[in-house]
Design an enzyme around this catalytic site. Structure first.
Site, PDB file in Angstrom:
ATOM      1  N   LYS A  51       0.840  -1.083  -0.205  1.00  0.00           N
ATOM      2  CA  LYS A  51       0.026  -0.181  -0.186  1.00  0.00           C
ATOM      3  C   LYS A  51       0.902   1.197   0.268  1.00  0.00           C
ATOM      4  CE  LYS A  51      -3.933  -2.647  -0.702  1.00  0.00           C
ATOM      5  NZ  LYS A  51      -4.381  -3.610   0.687  1.00  0.00           N
TER       6      LYS A  51
HETATM    7  C1  PLP Z   1      -6.062  -4.182   1.055  1.00  0.00           C
HETATM    8  C2  PLP Z   1      -6.994  -4.155   0.895  1.00  0.00           C
HETATM    9  C3  PLP Z   1      -7.729  -4.184   2.092  1.00  0.00           C
HETATM   10  C4  PLP Z   1      -6.986  -5.271   3.257  1.00  0.00           C
HETATM   11  O1  PLP Z   1      -6.497  -4.400   3.702  1.00  0.00           O
HETATM   12  P1  PLP Z   1      -5.199  -5.841   5.064  1.00  0.00           P
HETATM   13  O2  PLP Z   1      -4.164  -4.421   5.270  1.00  0.00           O
HETATM   14  O3  PLP Z   1      -4.323  -6.342   3.308  1.00  0.00           O
HETATM   15  O4  PLP Z   1      -6.162  -6.299   5.656  1.00  0.00           O
HETATM   16  C5  PLP Z   1      -8.804  -4.087   1.923  1.00  0.00           C
HETATM   17  N1  PLP Z   1     -10.129  -3.428   1.141  1.00  0.00           N
HETATM   18  C6  PLP Z   1      -8.514  -3.034  -0.129  1.00  0.00           C
HETATM   19  C7  PLP Z   1      -9.420  -2.431  -1.695  1.00  0.00           C
HETATM   20  C8  PLP Z   1      -7.914  -2.971  -0.400  1.00  0.00           C
HETATM   21  O5  PLP Z   1      -7.064  -3.193  -1.129  1.00  0.00           O
END
Ligand code: PLP
Length: 366
Positions: free
Chosen positions: A179
């Site tokens: 991210k």
């Molecule tokens: C990455 C992501 C999540 C979940 O996050 P995690 O930290 O991997 O649990 C939820 N929604 C979207 C759209 C994502 O890209």
């Protein structure tokens, strides 16, 4: 090979992690608090509550809204599976609204068309780093008395109407490794609501307010100080990170515009896109399938990704479940077969970007 993501840290992260290690305080402590305060300030909210991952931040956000079984959360069919899993884990029912091909997000109009008597929560997903039209969506929510949970996992710092993602409702963020801001694993919930923030903090820590005083049956949703130590310096650098992503996206779009069958993504008027992904559409006019484009980009040393290959419910495990209500979504069904994400991360050079553009032009022209 030009990678689709690069995870890289600086000396500040190394120093803060070492400090945390040497202090012996590696579970949730002062660094988590500092990370929360810096994140709240960056987003422009009163409260930010750190948790162990972004999926938890979605589950927790739905949880504090006290839904009853059968109550519906209306979300996007074009998202990562965590969005749907969180709704189910929180014991709610998932219903979906179609997206717009302009920003890949649900709109006030598609959400309105999906409302039922059981709808309690609107859950837009700010896909690829572009915020949904929250100005219109929040007035829809206000007029119908609905709650908003923003899945802003990909949209740290994205904005519309001069306000950031995560200020229009409960904001849910992820700090997973790929991210825009990362702590390896991690999540954050943002809110201006003092009561909800307090309940989230209690729920996160076994339902405990004072030592061994349990107010509710809670969870262990805590983030560690080691994770926060990695996150804190990135907030200080984040404007620069986004500026680099924006400049890269601009250069890609300038090059890709006019290539037959390639539709570059757009930052819509009045919005600040933070370019978590740069996602083109490969249409029929390209004369070459998306899968061929992926393979040929690979031959030319360019990694690409398909986010996401299917609509979120389009798996055996979700079909036929009463808590997953599936209808037809013509735009999402078309777009899911066309999307292709190209590298846009801050470690790309101008030569890398030009090579990506030249490669696509050659592949489509061949
Ligand atoms: C990455 C992501 C999540 C979940 O996050 P995690 O930290 O991997 O649990 C939820 N929604 C979207 C759209 C994502 O890209």
């Amino acid at each position: 090979m030009i990678p689709i993501t690069v995870v890289e840290f600086g000396e500040d992260e190394e120093r803060l992690v070492l400090e945390a290690l040497k202090s012996g305080g590696i579970a949730q402590g002062p660094r988590v608090k500092e990370f929360e305060e810096a994140f709240a300030e960056m987003i422009g909210v009163r409260h930010a509550v750190a948790v162990n991952n972004g999926t938890t931040s979605l589950v927790a956000s739905i949880d504090v809204l006290d839904l009853n079984p059968g109550d519906e959360v209306l979300t996007s069919p074009f998202t990562f599976v965590a969005t749907l899993n969180a709704i189910l884990e929180a014991g709610a029912t998932a219903r979906f609204a179609d997206i717009s091909a302009d920003d890949f997000n649900v709109t006030a109009a598609t959400l309105e068309a999906g409302l039922t008597e059981r709808t309690r929560v609107l859950m837009p997903v700010h896909l690829y780093g572009q915020i949904a039209d929250m100005v219109a969506i929040s007035s829809l929510a206000d007029s119908r008395g609905l709650a908003i949970v923003e899945d802003a996992a990909q949209a740290h710092g994205a904005a519309i109407g001069g306000r950031s993602a995560g200020t229009y409702g409960l904001g849910s963020f992820s700090f997973y490794a790929t991210k825009n801001i990362t702590t390896g694993e991690g999540g954050m919930i943002t809110t201006d609501d003092d009561v909800l923030a307090d309940r989230l903090r209690i729920l996160r820590n076994q339902g405990m307010r004072a030592r061994y005083q349990y107010e509710v049956a809670g969870h262990n949703w805590r983030m560690t100080d080691l994770q926060a130590a990695i996150g804190i310096p990135q907030i200080g650098r984040y404007d620069g990170i986004v500026a680099a992503r924006r400049a890269n996206a601009k250069r890609l779009t300038a090059g890709l515009e006019g290539i037959r069958g390639i539709v570059p993504p757009r930052e819509l008027a009045g919005r600040r896109h933070v370019w978590h992904q740069y996602t083109i559409r490969v249409t029929e006019e390209a004369g070459v399938s998306r899968e061929e484009v992926v393979a040929k980009l690979g031959e030319r040393g360019v990694s690409s990704g398909i986010y996401y290959p299917k609509l979120v419910f389009d798996y055996e495990t979700y079909r036929g479940r009463p808590e997953v209500i599936i209808d037809e979504y013509p735009v999402a069904e078309r777009v899911v077969a066309e999307v292709l994400s190209l590298p846009v991360h801050p470690h790309l050079t101008p030569a890398d970007l030009d090579h990506i553009v030249a490669s696509l032009a050659a592949i489509v022209d061949a």
